[in-house]
Write a protein that holds these residues in place. Sequence first.
Motif, PDB file in Angstrom:
ATOM      1  N   SER A  13      72.030  40.963  64.795  1.00 38.82           N
ATOM      2  CA  SER A  13      72.181  41.553  66.128  1.00 38.82           C
ATOM      3  C   SER A  13      71.675  42.993  66.217  1.00 38.82           C
ATOM      4  N   THR A  14      71.801  43.773  65.138  1.00 36.61           N
ATOM      5  CA  THR A  14      71.394  45.181  65.201  1.00 36.61           C
ATOM      6  C   THR A  14      70.210  45.522  64.307  1.00 36.61           C
ATOM      7  N   GLY A  15      69.794  44.604  63.464  1.00 42.68           N
ATOM      8  CA  GLY A  15      68.668  44.865  62.582  1.00 42.68           C
ATOM      9  C   GLY A  15      69.074  45.667  61.352  1.00 42.68           C
ATOM     10  N   LEU A  16      68.168  46.503  60.869  1.00 40.90           N
ATOM     11  CA  LEU A  16      68.376  47.260  59.638  1.00 40.90           C
ATOM     12  C   LEU A  16      68.855  48.678  59.948  1.00 40.90           C
ATOM     13  N   GLU A  17      69.914  49.087  59.248  1.00 42.01           N
ATOM     14  CA  GLU A  17      70.427  50.453  59.340  1.00 42.01           C
ATOM     15  C   GLU A  17      70.422  51.030  57.926  1.00 42.01           C
ATOM     16  N   ASN A  74      70.837  52.597  42.262  1.00 37.22           N
ATOM     17  CA  ASN A  74      71.356  53.459  43.334  1.00 37.22           C
ATOM     18  C   ASN A  74      70.886  53.053  44.729  1.00 37.22           C
ATOM     19  N   GLU A  75      70.665  51.750  44.907  1.00 39.01           N
ATOM     20  CA  GLU A  75      70.355  51.200  46.221  1.00 39.01           C
ATOM     21  C   GLU A  75      71.281  50.013  46.464  1.00 39.01           C
ATOM     22  N   PHE A  76      72.074  50.101  47.525  1.00 42.51           N
ATOM     23  CA  PHE A  76      73.062  49.080  47.874  1.00 42.51           C
ATOM     24  C   PHE A  76      72.593  48.385  49.143  1.00 42.51           C
ATOM     25  N   SER A  77      72.372  47.081  49.051  1.00 40.59           N
ATOM     26  CA  SER A  77      71.926  46.301  50.212  1.00 40.59           C
ATOM     27  C   SER A  77      73.043  45.371  50.634  1.00 40.59           C
ATOM     28  N   LEU A  78      73.319  45.315  51.929  1.00 44.14           N
ATOM     29  CA  LEU A  78      74.395  44.515  52.488  1.00 44.14           C
ATOM     30  C   LEU A  78      73.842  43.664  53.614  1.00 44.14           C
ATOM     31  N   ILE A  79      74.055  42.350  53.545  1.00 41.79           N
ATOM     32  CA  ILE A  79      73.662  41.436  54.607  1.00 41.79           C
ATOM     33  C   ILE A  79      74.937  40.866  55.200  1.00 41.79           C
ATOM     34  N   ILE A  80      75.187  41.173  56.453  1.00 43.11           N
ATOM     35  CA  ILE A  80      76.413  40.745  57.123  1.00 43.11           C
ATOM     36  C   ILE A  80      76.173  39.426  57.848  1.00 43.11           C
ATOM     37  N   ARG A  81      77.058  38.464  57.568  1.00 39.73           N
ATOM     38  CA  ARG A  81      77.008  37.172  58.251  1.00 39.73           C
ATOM     39  C   ARG A  81      77.662  37.309  59.620  1.00 39.73           C
ATOM     40  N   GLU A  82      76.980  36.809  60.619  1.00 43.53           N
ATOM     41  CA  GLU A  82      77.525  36.798  61.974  1.00 43.53           C
ATOM     42  C   GLU A  82      77.651  35.345  62.417  1.00 43.53           C
ATOM     43  N   ASP A  83      78.869  34.948  62.759  1.00 47.52           N
ATOM     44  CA  ASP A  83      79.089  33.556  63.175  1.00 47.52           C
ATOM     45  C   ASP A  83      79.019  33.394  64.665  1.00 47.52           C
TER      46      ASP A  83
END
Length: 83
Positions: A13-17, A74-83
């Motif tokens: 919904s918001t893309g990459l931050e 030192n790079e943290f990537s998070l992919i949020i699931r949206e139902d």
Amino acid sequence: MEASIKVKIFTLSTGLEILEGVKIIRIKSKNYNLLIMPDYMPILGDVQGNIDFENTDETRSLTNINAYYVNSNNEFSLIIRED
């Protein structure tokens, strides 16, 4: 220069931050708690709960999320699931 973590948060919904200069990542998941700081070992997993990203000026909190993450160099990537 003091070590920090670069955080990439992705949702459909918001893309990459991108968050720069993060000092601590605090994960409070359904089955575990985890504290990630700069130069932490590579790790991947999923979270069902809350994540806080802290730098010297502010704290960014994500609550009640279902997501997948990877931390490496030192790079943290998070992919949020949206139902």
